[in-house]
Write an enzyme that holds these catalytic residues in place. Structure first.
Site, PDB file in Angstrom:
ATOM      1  N   ASP A 207       0.898  -1.142  -0.192  1.00  0.00           N
ATOM      2  CA  ASP A 207      -0.648   0.084  -0.089  1.00  0.00           C
ATOM      3  C   ASP A 207       0.836   1.552  -0.202  1.00  0.00           C
ATOM      4  OD1 ASP A 207      -2.691   1.724   0.290  1.00  0.00           O
ATOM      5  OD2 ASP A 207      -2.336   1.314   1.867  1.00  0.00           O
ATOM      6  N   SER A 232      -6.334   5.424   0.296  1.00  0.00           N
ATOM      7  CA  SER A 232      -6.696   4.012  -0.698  1.00  0.00           C
ATOM      8  C   SER A 232      -8.181   3.577  -0.409  1.00  0.00           C
ATOM      9  CB  SER A 232      -5.889   2.666   0.075  1.00  0.00           C
ATOM     10  OG  SER A 232      -4.707   2.959   0.162  1.00  0.00           O
ATOM     11  N   GLN A 282      -5.200  -2.279  -6.833  1.00  0.00           N
ATOM     12  CA  GLN A 282      -5.926  -1.198  -6.205  1.00  0.00           C
ATOM     13  C   GLN A 282      -6.415   0.635  -6.277  1.00  0.00           C
ATOM     14  OE1 GLN A 282      -3.501   1.923  -3.698  1.00  0.00           O
ATOM     15  NE2 GLN A 282      -4.181   0.382  -1.783  1.00  0.00           N
TER      16      GLN A 282
END
Length: 290
Positions: A207, A232, A282
């Site tokens: 991430d 995110s 993502q």
């Protein structure tokens, strides 16, 4: 093992407060919210502790629902969805202040032989030839990034040796480039021979930089320069082959699309000897301040 890595491992060592309920704490983050990679890794740890040791994650799918409060503990409740002969499925809900902040579904599998093929590893320089974050970041202090932000970045990533192949987004503000980014990473210290731990640490790192490729396409520096507001939204990973997070891994990332205040990043993680270990996708909020 460095103190920073030791601290990160402590962060992933959740407290078990009931059979399928765990509690975790947060560490100082770059921004005043819980780092998404932390909550994803902790949720996967919680799920893994309810699964037989001979089964490892082969995929996870997650949604970031609310901003996490780094000053409060996070409670992870595991739902044992299925225990089959080959596959195990778990659902994890992370709760703070009585509200869900994160949701993860993960599937685990016993090892078995099968068909084999993979996409080839892209060309990339030897990570040993690339500058460290401690060598790279201070160069940008005062130009696009203030020194205090540089210090927070270095502190937050101290457990991970992360090296950019090309300059990061905050180094080339105003210079749009190809929507692609490569970084090499490994932990700053050796780890135990515990496959689930290595998978959880790769989840943690995944991430950190995945939406960089979105920023590069528009010459934006991101949160570090204040020209973009981001977070995110959802995160998916597929674990293809064994790997060690304390050995060099190439994170090859690109963005096929950005629209509607959102950007999509997709990536592959390769071992240094060329094995495709992980695939990642993502989507995140990417807004230009008005």
């Amino acid at each position: 093992m460095t103190k920073a890595l030791d601290s990160l491992l402590d962060l992933l060592d959740l407290e078990r407060i009931e059979q399928d309920i765990f509690r975790g704490v947060s560490r100082s983050a770059i921004v005043p919210r819980v780092f998404g990679g932390q909550v994803a890794a902790q949720a996967l740890v919680a799920a893994g502790r309810t699964v037989a040791e001979d089964r490892l994650p082969h995929s996870l799918h997650a949604y970031f629902l609310r901003t996490g409060d780094p000053s409060a503990p996070i409670v992870y409740t595991v739902d044992r969805i299925r225990d089959g002969r080959s596959f195990t499925t778990r659902r994890v809900v992370a709760v703070q202040h009585g509200r869900p902040v994160f949701h993860l579904s993960a599937s685990f599998q016993t090892y078995e032989e099968g068909l084999e093929h993979q996409a080839p590893m892209p060309v990339s320089p030897d990570p040993a030839t690339l500058p460290t974050a401690a060598e790279t970041l201070p160069r940008h202090a005062g130009r696009f990034v203030d020194p205090a932000t540089v210090d927070r970045l270095l502190e937050a990533r101290a457990a991970i040796d992360l090296r950019y192949v090309d300059p990061p987004p905050y180094a080339t503000v105003g210079e749009p480039r190809e929507a692609r980014s490569q970084v090499w990473f490994r932990t700053n210290g050796k780890l135990a021979d515990a496959p689930l731990l290595h998978i959880c640490l790769a989840t943690y790192v995944s991430d950190m930089t995945l939406l960089d490729s979105v920023l590069l396409a528009h010459g934006r520096g991101g949160w570090a320069t204040g020209d973009v507001v981001g977070a995110s939204l959802d995160h998916a990973m597929w674990f293809h082959r064994p790997f060690r997070a304390d050995e060099w891994l190439l994170y090859d990332q690109e963005s096929p699309s950005a629209s509607g205040g959102r950007g999509l990043g997709q990536a592959r993680i390769y071992t240094q000897d060329g094995r495709l270990a992980v695939s990642v996708i993502q989507e995140g909020v990417v807004r230009v301040p008005r």
